[in-house]
Design a protein around this motif. Structure first.
Motif, PDB file in Angstrom:
ATOM      1  N   THR A 148      38.473  42.629  49.927  1.00 53.30           N
ATOM      2  CA  THR A 148      38.557  41.237  50.385  1.00 53.30           C
ATOM      3  C   THR A 148      39.597  41.029  51.475  1.00 53.30           C
ATOM      4  O   THR A 148      39.838  39.894  51.882  1.00 53.30           O
ATOM      5  N   SER A 186      41.161  40.102  41.264  1.00 54.42           N
ATOM      6  CA  SER A 186      41.581  39.980  42.671  1.00 54.42           C
ATOM      7  C   SER A 186      42.415  41.180  43.102  1.00 54.42           C
ATOM      8  O   SER A 186      42.302  41.634  44.246  1.00 54.42           O
ATOM      9  N   ASP A 187      43.244  41.738  42.201  1.00 52.49           N
ATOM     10  CA  ASP A 187      44.003  42.951  42.534  1.00 52.49           C
ATOM     11  C   ASP A 187      43.068  44.126  42.792  1.00 52.49           C
ATOM     12  O   ASP A 187      43.247  44.879  43.738  1.00 52.49           O
ATOM     13  N   THR A 198      33.674  40.626  39.256  1.00 45.23           N
ATOM     14  CA  THR A 198      33.725  41.633  40.311  1.00 45.23           C
ATOM     15  C   THR A 198      32.392  41.694  41.044  1.00 45.23           C
ATOM     16  O   THR A 198      32.342  41.725  42.279  1.00 45.23           O
ATOM     17  N   VAL A 224      31.992  38.596  43.299  1.00 41.64           N
ATOM     18  CA  VAL A 224      32.817  38.666  44.509  1.00 41.64           C
ATOM     19  C   VAL A 224      32.257  39.719  45.470  1.00 41.64           C
ATOM     20  O   VAL A 224      32.202  39.489  46.687  1.00 41.64           O
ATOM     21  N   LEU A 234      40.305  35.160  50.489  1.00 40.76           N
ATOM     22  CA  LEU A 234      40.097  35.022  49.046  1.00 40.76           C
ATOM     23  C   LEU A 234      41.108  34.032  48.489  1.00 40.76           C
ATOM     24  O   LEU A 234      42.311  34.174  48.687  1.00 40.76           O
ATOM     25  N   GLN A 235      40.590  33.035  47.793  1.00 38.18           N
ATOM     26  CA  GLN A 235      41.437  32.037  47.157  1.00 38.18           C
ATOM     27  C   GLN A 235      41.056  31.968  45.682  1.00 38.18           C
ATOM     28  O   GLN A 235      39.876  31.856  45.345  1.00 38.18           O
ATOM     29  N   VAL A 236      42.058  32.061  44.819  1.00 34.19           N
ATOM     30  CA  VAL A 236      41.839  31.967  43.384  1.00 34.19           C
ATOM     31  C   VAL A 236      42.520  30.688  42.905  1.00 34.19           C
ATOM     32  O   VAL A 236      43.732  30.524  43.074  1.00 34.19           O
ATOM     33  N   LEU A 276      41.563  36.934  36.116  1.00 36.31           N
ATOM     34  CA  LEU A 276      41.331  36.695  37.539  1.00 36.31           C
ATOM     35  C   LEU A 276      42.325  37.468  38.406  1.00 36.31           C
ATOM     36  O   LEU A 276      41.958  37.981  39.470  1.00 36.31           O
ATOM     37  N   ASP A 277      43.577  37.579  37.963  1.00 34.07           N
ATOM     38  CA  ASP A 277      44.556  38.387  38.698  1.00 34.07           C
ATOM     39  C   ASP A 277      44.106  39.843  38.760  1.00 34.07           C
ATOM     40  O   ASP A 277      44.188  40.488  39.806  1.00 34.07           O
ATOM     41  N   ALA A 293      41.324  43.752  46.164  1.00 28.61           N
ATOM     42  CA  ALA A 293      42.193  43.420  47.298  1.00 28.61           C
ATOM     43  C   ALA A 293      41.749  44.107  48.594  1.00 28.61           C
ATOM     44  O   ALA A 293      41.683  43.472  49.642  1.00 28.61           O
TER      45      ALA A 293
END
Length: 172
Positions: free
Chosen positions: A105, A98-99, A133, A136, A110-112, A94-95, A102
């Motif tokens: 978003t 989200s990276d 991906t 999102v 964006l909340q993980v 997940l990191d 980035a």
């Protein structure tokens, strides 16, 4: 049986139309950025040029993912898609997602959510990242800027569920 074949053909036509539309969007952006940068009558600052090039780079990455997804669908249908499974921490996957997203978003909240101390998951990391991906990116397309997009991870028994939630109209 004839009705089933008609439905398969209808779904193929819908898929083809959607894929065509999805491929045209990043191509139009890339063309627009390139044309803008090449305009002889405008002098762009270094910062503006870098912004155009970053956006172009992102659109090329998006196109690459789409083509890769199409190839995977073809391999899946042919029974030739091989999964490369191993143990991974879902938080690390997940990191990574989200990276990577980035910049896309940055205009959303964006909340993980990942509970502490989840056990490793036995998955094909690349395929899970690819699916998340895509989810999102769809959330971004279907949600207003500034709205929340949440990636939530839950443990229930021996299963881990990851969901992507947005404020868009949803999928019928």
């Amino acid at each position: 049986e004839l009705e089933a074949l008609r439905e398969v053909n209808r779904l193929r036509a819908v898929l083809l139309a959607n894929v065509s539309h999805e491929l045209c969007t990043p191509l139009a952006s890339i063309k627009g950025f390139a044309t803008t940068l090449l305009a002889p009558d405008v002098k762009w600052s270094e910062e503006e040029q870098q912004d155009f090039l970053r956006a172009t780079d992102q659109e090329v990455d998006r196109l690459t993912r789409m083509v890769s997804d199409l190839l995977d669908m073809s391999r899946l249908q042919a029974g030739a898609l091989k999964l490369e499974k191993d143990n991974y921490q879902i938080s690390e996957i997940l990191d990574s997602v989200s990276d990577r997203l980035a910049r896309l978003t940055e205009h959303y909240r964006l909340q993980v959510i990942v509970p502490a101390e989840l056990p490793p998951v036995f998955v094909d990391e690349m395929r899970i990242r690819q699916a998340l991906t895509s989810l999102v990116e769809n959330a971004i397309k279907c949600s207003e800027k500034g709205s929340p997009i949440t990636i939530d991870t839950q443990m229930a028994g021996d299963q881990i569920t990851v969901s992507v939630t947005d404020s868009g109209e949803g999928i019928p």
